[in-house]
Design a protein around this motif. Structure first.
Motif, PDB file in Angstrom:
ATOM      1  N   LEU A 168      16.874 -64.204 -40.911  1.00 10.96           N
ATOM      2  CA  LEU A 168      15.421 -64.036 -40.992  1.00 10.96           C
ATOM      3  C   LEU A 168      14.712 -65.334 -41.357  1.00 10.96           C
ATOM      4  N   GLY A 263      15.021 -55.642 -58.981  1.00 10.47           N
ATOM      5  CA  GLY A 263      14.341 -55.801 -57.699  1.00 10.47           C
ATOM      6  C   GLY A 263      12.833 -55.624 -57.743  1.00 10.47           C
ATOM      7  N   GLY A 265      10.836 -57.610 -56.975  1.00  7.96           N
ATOM      8  CA  GLY A 265      10.327 -58.236 -55.748  1.00  7.96           C
ATOM      9  C   GLY A 265       9.343 -59.371 -55.961  1.00  7.96           C
TER      10      GLY A 265
ATOM     11  N   LEU B  99      15.125 -54.557 -52.608  1.00  2.17           N
ATOM     12  CA  LEU B  99      13.733 -54.667 -52.167  1.00  2.17           C
ATOM     13  C   LEU B  99      13.267 -53.345 -51.569  1.00  2.17           C
ATOM     14  N   ASP B 103       8.942 -54.753 -48.540  1.00  2.86           N
ATOM     15  CA  ASP B 103       9.395 -56.110 -48.850  1.00  2.86           C
ATOM     16  C   ASP B 103      10.565 -56.516 -47.959  1.00  2.86           C
ATOM     17  N   TYR B 107      10.336 -59.808 -45.533  1.00  5.17           N
ATOM     18  CA  TYR B 107      11.197 -60.886 -46.033  1.00  5.17           C
ATOM     19  C   TYR B 107      11.108 -62.160 -45.183  1.00  5.17           C
ATOM     20  N   ARG B 110       7.957 -63.917 -45.811  1.00  5.91           N
ATOM     21  CA  ARG B 110       7.917 -64.501 -47.147  1.00  5.91           C
ATOM     22  C   ARG B 110       8.624 -65.854 -47.170  1.00  5.91           C
TER      23      ARG B 110
END
Lengths: 266, 346
Positions: A168, A263, A265, B99, B103, B107, B110
């Motif tokens: 990602l 978590g 976040g 998460l 979220d 990701y 982010r």
């Protein structure tokens, strides 16, 4: 719900008593008026030993040294232990098993061997004894407990999570900070607390690496030989129980809802 | 270059002579491939055939030992996964357990430094696209398998990859859900016009979803083509057996059944079972055979039979065909053109 048989209840009570009655005696003799020996029942009741402890500079020096050593050794262990676990958890390379074994060995080795080995090594290299020689001595076993906790958690972490993060767009550092650390955080907390506790009450390795300085356990040991003011050690012991019990309690409540805490976040 | 791989534009993905070994195992052993932009491409094969390694080579989780990989004309070998314009939907979904769903989807945004409100908005849109709008606050552990799959899909699509890679995307779902997701994935791919490359060991999935299928065996591609071509004209014995089932015939047997004098395949459903006295279709070869086994399989009945020359044939006849018993003698008709040469076999 089934009820436990009577014999099992008695055994459980007996086990708990065996573990905790000695602690009650420590508490009891904090308040005795007799300072040379422990007689039962105590001849009188006083609070003066708390005042005595408060006023003794040698106690505060020992407590300060122990806290300092345990803190530095724990931080060192958290950094090095986590890095070692990261390297050894999943990678396959020649000599991986021997290296893992060498990492865990210091905790299996008797403290007296570690202690004498370090003392000789420091002597050979002409390193003077200081806070730092104690820290190094303690780090040998502190690293192991952090490493063990971290490596177990890392092995349970699905490798595809790390791949997903990289996929990602996260580089290695972002992946460590955003994915790996939150997932091993509670393991590091547990490992770090254990490392701190081990360092805080370590006697044997410290004896060999401390020189003139006294950590709290060393101070207590030397205090036993003195004939007077015996309840002072009891007071210190009770304070140590309180100080170590609180973080353990805190860690228990923090890790109970492990996922939720780790978590948030941010 | 293979005759079948000649897209006009720059290929979305191009592999040339790609090799990847693991120790002595040649997991990928010289793969050439060109996937066209906007194509829904399936890599089909049994486990250990190299299809997943091929996908991981495109994603960047593996680096080739030899050969060349391009994504829309850009050389990518040597680049880490986070520098490639491809994203992956993992077989186990790989959702971050610490998460929330929102979220997880945000990701990728982010780590690209996009601000909280913007990435929450984009993540919300991506979740709505996979029909999970309003689920942002849930944890992955609270979702069903099908919902996790959708989250993984949204998380990969939200960063706008040029190619989406899917590793056995439907493997962990039950049959009903799998069929639903098949058509949904196909619809999504059409709507986005995106190149999808997916790995599967399920030939039905590959045939029903893909524009083109590459069949992998032992680290190589043994056949590439549209599903009809791969199914109707399997190039090798392996493809004939792996994609559906087939009667595999040697040159002499093919000729006896009206085919060319080369190794051929004959799909069981092409063979007709004739009623007593009924004529076969024009140009069909008729053979008498003794039934050795009959098994009922829902839509069809599978009839195994042996001809007087000793050739074993399997026919798939409509399930409504009753009264066939083991030991009975039947007449089978093999229509013209049903016996197809296998180009990859000598």
């Amino acid at each position: 719900m089934t009820r436990a048989p009577l014999s099992l209840k008695i055994a459980a009570i007996g086990g708990l008593a065996f573990l905790h009655v000695p602690l009650l005696f420590i508490l009891l003799y904090c308040f005795t008026t007799e300072e040379k020996s422990y007689a039962f029942p105590p001849p009188g009741f006083t609070l003066k030993w708390f005042g005595v402890v408060w006023g003794r500079a040698d106690i505060w020096a020992a407590v300060g040294l122990s806290l300092k050593v345990a803190t530095i050794a724990t931080v060192l262990a958290l950094v090095l232990g986590t890095l070692a676990a990261g390297a050894l958890a999943r990678a396959r390379f020649f000599g991986r098993e021997p290296v893992s074994l060498l990492f865990v060995l210091p905790i299996a080795l008797p403290g007296i061997v570690t202690g004498i080995a370090l003392r000789q090594a420091f002597g050979l290299m002409e390193i003077p004894f200081s806070v730092w020689t104690i820290v190094l001595g303690h780090a040998t076993f502190c690293i192991v407990v952090v490493y063990n906790n971290a490596v177990a958690r890392l092995r349970r972490l699905s490798p595809s999570l790390i791949e997903a993060s990289m996929d990602l767009g996260a580089d290695a550092f972002q992946t460590f900070r955003l994915v790996v650390l939150p997932n091993i955080g509670t393991a590091l907390l547990a490992g770090g607390m254990l490392a701190f506790a081990l360092s805080f009450d370590e006697v044997i390795v410290t004896t060999f690496t401390a020189g003139q300085q006294s950590t709290l356990p060393i101070w207590m040991l030397s205090e036993l030989i003195r004939p007077r003011q015996r309840p002072v050690t009891n007071v210190v012991a009770v304070l140590v129980i309180l100080v170590t019990f609180l973080p353990i309690l805190a860690a228990y409540y923090l890790t109970r809802h492990g996922e939720a805490v780790a978590g948030s976040g941010k | 270059m293979h005759a079948h791989a000649a897209p006009l534009a720059t290929p979305a993905v191009r592999l040339a002579g790609v090799v990847r070994h693991f120790g002595a195992v040649r997991a990928v052993d010289g793969v050439d491939l060109a996937i066209a932009p906007g194509e829904f491409f399936a890599m089909l094969g049994p486990s250990g055939s190299g299809k997943t390694t091929c996908l991981r080579l495109i994603a960047g989780f593996e680096q080739p030992d030899a050969g060349h990989i391009e994504i829309f004309g850009d050389t990518v070998e040597g680049l880490p996964p986070y520098r490639r314009a491809v994203n992956t939907v993992f077989q186990d979904y790989a959702l971050f357990p610490h998460l929330s769903v929102g979220d997880n989807v945000a990701y990728g945004l982010r780590v690209r430094g996009i601000g909280r409100s913007e990435r929450d908005r984009l993540a919300g849109e991506a979740l709505a696209m996979v029909k999970l709008g309003g689920m942002e606050a849930r944890r992955p552990a609270q979702l069903s398998g099908g919902q996790r799959q959708r989250v993984a899909l949204a998380r990969a699509l939200v960063v706008r990859p040029k190619v989406l890679l899917l590793d056995e995307p439907l493997g962990a779902l039950d049959l009903k859900l799998r069929e639903e997701m098949q058509s949904e994935l196909k619809g999504l791919q059409r709507a986005l016009g995106l190149t999808f490359v997916f790995v599967t060991h399920d030939q039905g999935e590959a045939l029903s979803m893909a524009d083109r299928v590459a069949v992998f065996n032992e680290g190589r591609i043994v056949q590439v083509g549209p599903p009809e071509a791969v199914y109707e004209r399997p190039a090798t014995r392996f493809v004939a057996g792996f994609v559906g089932s087939a009667n595999v015939l040697d040159a002499r047997q093919s000729q006896a059944l009206g085919g060319p004098a080369r190794p051929c395949s004959l799909r069981p459903e092409k063979i007709l079972l004739l009623a007593p006295g009924a004529p076969g279709p024009d140009g069909a070869v008729l053979v008498a055979a003794e039934v050795t086994e009959v098994s009922y399989q829902g839509p069809v009945r599978r009839v195994s039979a042996r001809t007087s020359e000793g050739l074993a044939l399997t026919a798939a006849v409509p399930a409504g065909t009753t009264g066939i018993m083991a030991g009975a003698t039947v007449r089978l008709a093999v229509p013209k053109d049903a016996v197809r040469p296998m180009e990859g076999e000598e």
